[in-house]
Design a protein around this motif. Sequence first.
Motif, PDB file in Angstrom:
ATOM      1  N   ASP A  50      32.671  34.436  48.734  1.00 34.82           N
ATOM      2  CA  ASP A  50      31.614  34.280  49.729  1.00 34.82           C
ATOM      3  C   ASP A  50      30.360  35.046  49.312  1.00 34.82           C
ATOM      4  OD1 ASP A  50      33.334  32.859  51.310  1.00 34.82           O
ATOM      5  OD2 ASP A  50      33.826  34.541  52.619  1.00 34.82           O
ATOM      6  N   ALA A  51      29.209  34.481  49.660  1.00 32.98           N
ATOM      7  CA  ALA A  51      27.938  35.146  49.360  1.00 32.98           C
ATOM      8  C   ALA A  51      27.850  36.509  50.055  1.00 32.98           C
ATOM      9  CB  ALA A  51      26.781  34.255  49.782  1.00 32.98           C
ATOM     10  N   LEU A  52      28.418  36.610  51.261  1.00 34.99           N
ATOM     11  CA  LEU A  52      28.378  37.901  51.974  1.00 34.99           C
ATOM     12  C   LEU A  52      29.116  38.975  51.171  1.00 34.99           C
ATOM     13  CD1 LEU A  52      28.985  36.904  55.708  1.00 34.99           C
ATOM     14  CD2 LEU A  52      27.116  38.356  54.878  1.00 34.99           C
ATOM     15  N   GLN A  53      30.290  38.606  50.656  1.00 33.55           N
ATOM     16  CA  GLN A  53      31.035  39.577  49.829  1.00 33.55           C
ATOM     17  C   GLN A  53      30.235  39.938  48.583  1.00 33.55           C
ATOM     18  OE1 GLN A  53      33.419  41.183  50.882  1.00 33.55           O
ATOM     19  NE2 GLN A  53      34.061  39.908  52.583  1.00 33.55           N
ATOM     20  N   ALA A  54      29.657  38.928  47.949  1.00 34.29           N
ATOM     21  CA  ALA A  54      28.902  39.179  46.718  1.00 34.29           C
ATOM     22  C   ALA A  54      27.736  40.127  46.986  1.00 34.29           C
ATOM     23  CB  ALA A  54      28.407  37.865  46.129  1.00 34.29           C
ATOM     24  N   ALA A  55      27.032  39.896  48.096  1.00 34.11           N
ATOM     25  CA  ALA A  55      25.871  40.740  48.407  1.00 34.11           C
ATOM     26  C   ALA A  55      26.306  42.184  48.649  1.00 34.11           C
ATOM     27  CB  ALA A  55      25.147  40.176  49.632  1.00 34.11           C
ATOM     28  N   ARG A 101      20.210  39.766  54.549  1.00 37.87           N
ATOM     29  CA  ARG A 101      19.607  38.836  53.572  1.00 37.87           C
ATOM     30  C   ARG A 101      20.425  37.540  53.495  1.00 37.87           C
ATOM     31  NH1 ARG A 101      19.872  42.179  49.070  1.00 37.87           N
ATOM     32  NH2 ARG A 101      21.688  41.137  48.201  1.00 37.87           N
ATOM     33  N   VAL A 102      21.734  37.675  53.464  1.00 35.45           N
ATOM     34  CA  VAL A 102      22.572  36.475  53.384  1.00 35.45           C
ATOM     35  C   VAL A 102      22.492  35.684  54.688  1.00 35.45           C
ATOM     36  CG1 VAL A 102      24.927  35.594  53.056  1.00 35.45           C
ATOM     37  CG2 VAL A 102      24.122  37.530  51.699  1.00 35.45           C
ATOM     38  N   MET A 103      22.474  36.392  55.799  1.00 37.03           N
ATOM     39  CA  MET A 103      22.386  35.697  57.092  1.00 37.03           C
ATOM     40  C   MET A 103      21.079  34.904  57.179  1.00 37.03           C
ATOM     41  SD  MET A 103      25.263  36.215  58.374  1.00 37.03           S
ATOM     42  CE  MET A 103      25.018  35.330  59.903  1.00 37.03           C
ATOM     43  N   GLU A 104      19.996  35.503  56.692  1.00 40.12           N
ATOM     44  CA  GLU A 104      18.715  34.787  56.709  1.00 40.12           C
ATOM     45  C   GLU A 104      18.782  33.553  55.819  1.00 40.12           C
ATOM     46  OE1 GLU A 104      16.318  35.373  58.682  1.00 40.12           O
ATOM     47  OE2 GLU A 104      16.839  37.373  59.420  1.00 40.12           O
ATOM     48  N   SER A 159      24.442  36.195  40.782  1.00 37.89           N
ATOM     49  CA  SER A 159      23.901  37.505  40.371  1.00 37.89           C
ATOM     50  C   SER A 159      25.034  38.514  40.189  1.00 37.89           C
ATOM     51  CB  SER A 159      22.920  38.036  41.416  1.00 37.89           C
ATOM     52  OG  SER A 159      21.821  37.171  41.505  1.00 37.89           O
ATOM     53  N   LEU A 160      25.987  38.516  41.116  1.00 38.43           N
ATOM     54  CA  LEU A 160      27.122  39.440  40.974  1.00 38.43           C
ATOM     55  C   LEU A 160      27.885  39.145  39.679  1.00 38.43           C
ATOM     56  CD1 LEU A 160      28.980  41.698  42.142  1.00 38.43           C
ATOM     57  CD2 LEU A 160      30.364  39.854  43.126  1.00 38.43           C
ATOM     58  N   GLU A 161      28.083  37.869  39.376  1.00 33.85           N
ATOM     59  CA  GLU A 161      28.800  37.510  38.142  1.00 33.85           C
ATOM     60  C   GLU A 161      28.086  38.082  36.919  1.00 33.85           C
ATOM     61  OE1 GLU A 161      31.105  33.378  39.431  1.00 33.85           O
ATOM     62  OE2 GLU A 161      29.113  33.213  38.552  1.00 33.85           O
ATOM     63  N   LYS A 162      26.769  37.958  36.915  1.00 36.78           N
ATOM     64  CA  LYS A 162      26.002  38.490  35.764  1.00 36.78           C
ATOM     65  C   LYS A 162      26.115  40.013  35.714  1.00 36.78           C
ATOM     66  CE  LYS A 162      22.559  34.909  34.995  1.00 36.78           C
ATOM     67  NZ  LYS A 162      22.320  34.183  36.257  1.00 36.78           N
ATOM     68  N   ILE A 215      28.560  30.164  50.526  1.00 37.65           N
ATOM     69  CA  ILE A 215      29.623  29.965  49.529  1.00 37.65           C
ATOM     70  C   ILE A 215      29.008  29.808  48.142  1.00 37.65           C
ATOM     71  CG2 ILE A 215      31.418  28.358  48.757  1.00 37.65           C
ATOM     72  CD1 ILE A 215      32.091  28.009  51.761  1.00 37.65           C
ATOM     73  N   LEU A 216      29.489  30.605  47.181  1.00 41.94           N
ATOM     74  CA  LEU A 216      28.889  30.676  45.834  1.00 41.94           C
ATOM     75  C   LEU A 216      27.374  30.882  45.980  1.00 41.94           C
ATOM     76  CD1 LEU A 216      31.097  28.027  43.927  1.00 41.94           C
ATOM     77  CD2 LEU A 216      31.357  30.515  43.976  1.00 41.94           C
ATOM     78  N   GLY A 217      26.557  30.221  45.153  1.00 36.32           N
ATOM     79  CA  GLY A 217      25.109  30.366  45.285  1.00 36.32           C
ATOM     80  C   GLY A 217      24.566  31.593  44.565  1.00 36.32           C
ATOM     81  N   PRO A 218      23.276  31.903  44.788  1.00 37.83           N
ATOM     82  CA  PRO A 218      22.581  32.920  43.987  1.00 37.83           C
ATOM     83  C   PRO A 218      23.171  34.331  44.078  1.00 37.83           C
ATOM     84  CG  PRO A 218      21.129  31.997  45.692  1.00 37.83           C
ATOM     85  CD  PRO A 218      22.379  31.206  45.723  1.00 37.83           C
ATOM     86  N   GLU A 219      23.671  34.742  45.253  1.00 39.32           N
ATOM     87  CA  GLU A 219      24.256  36.099  45.343  1.00 39.32           C
ATOM     88  C   GLU A 219      25.480  36.200  44.423  1.00 39.32           C
ATOM     89  OE1 GLU A 219      23.230  38.822  46.841  1.00 39.32           O
ATOM     90  OE2 GLU A 219      21.719  38.043  48.236  1.00 39.32           O
TER      91      GLU A 219
END
Length: 385
Positions: A246-251, A39-42, A54-57, A47-51
């Motif tokens: 990173d978004a990858l880590q967050a996802a 999903r992140v690759m697509e 969402s993880l923060e929430k 860096i930061l962003g929606p993933e």
Amino acid sequence: MGMPTSNTSNESFLQPFPFLDLKAQYRTIKTEIDAAIQRVMESQQFILGPEVESLEKELAAYTQAHLAIACASGSDALLLALMALEVGPGDDVVTTPFTFVATAGAIARLGARPIFIDIDPNTYNLDPRKFAAAVTSKTKAIIPVHLFGMSADMDSLMEIAKARGIPVIEDAAQAIGARYKGHPAGGFGVCGCFSFFPSKNLGGAGDGGMLTTGEAEFADRLRVLRNHGGHSKYECEVIGMNSRLDALQAAILRVKLRYLDKWTDGRQKNAARYSELFKRRGLDRVITLPRVQEGCSHIYNQYVIRAPRRDELKEQLRRSGVPSEIYYPIPLHLQRAFAYLGYKLGALPESEAASREVLALPIFPEMTAEQQDLVVDSIRSFYHH
Ligand SMILES: Cc1ncc(COP(=O)(O)O)c(C=O)c1O
């Protein structure tokens, strides 16, 4: 790691196993993790962003914090917290010497002075009575560590800190989901600092960290500091740093967060079984089992015993195919990097004794009963042969 060599009952059937079996964990969630990465690759947003948002929430909800701010590591979480409090040269920050080096490293990197106080030997956490005695006009903050996954004595520490007006930064790197009198670790002081280092109960596929806080203004300062010191891209209000998740880590972490309670439950069950097996064999009179302080729930990032002839025991376990680790073999006040602080051997005797005697046994949730039996049998054969 060699095959078991001594003559305890289960060894011959068992393959050597690791201290923490992350491959076993990955096998159980592979489809979801792989889909999250895809999903992140697509998205190509890294860096930061929606993933990350969402993880923060989700993490704020999990830790019952008002706000969560993701960053690049647990070490950076500590550094950012101290920067947000404007800790710097001339300031003292009180902490424990019986912790991972990052706790005191963050203090020293900002030019402030770590003031080490001794631990309670029963819990390995800061002894609040020693905190009261260590406070001076230079004390800018205190960092209690919730070591191994059990909260420090927060009522006593908060009472002293509040009375003296000293902010508390909780190093909850090892304690996600741990509770003190029903409240999640990380939620007592001005902020909680968490780590997603792969060996933590919630571990990423690399480095990662998180701060939680109940104060919106403090959260805003942390967000600015983690992103080069500005609210907008080319405006710099304070000297900050690059410490983004990173978004990858967050996802990946968002998938794992859904399993965290189950995994913690597995660790707690393993801990209870260890204690039962040790008691049944009378080994609780030889080694000291982990003690859970009243009112605490322990998440067992580590299951740590105190053992006579610890180093010999560790070596025999290794030869029997049983992994173990020492957290921590040198208390920070005796580390070369902190020699300039002038502490001498004998200055903090409880921390020094713990460093000589502690041994962490494997406790990961996927551990089998046979693996656990092998650990216990091998310890028994060391003391009773
Ligand atoms: C008590 C403690 N504080 C701080 C850290 C630093 O976290 P990180 O490795 O994510 O930088 C760790 C873990 O490594 C830790 O165990």
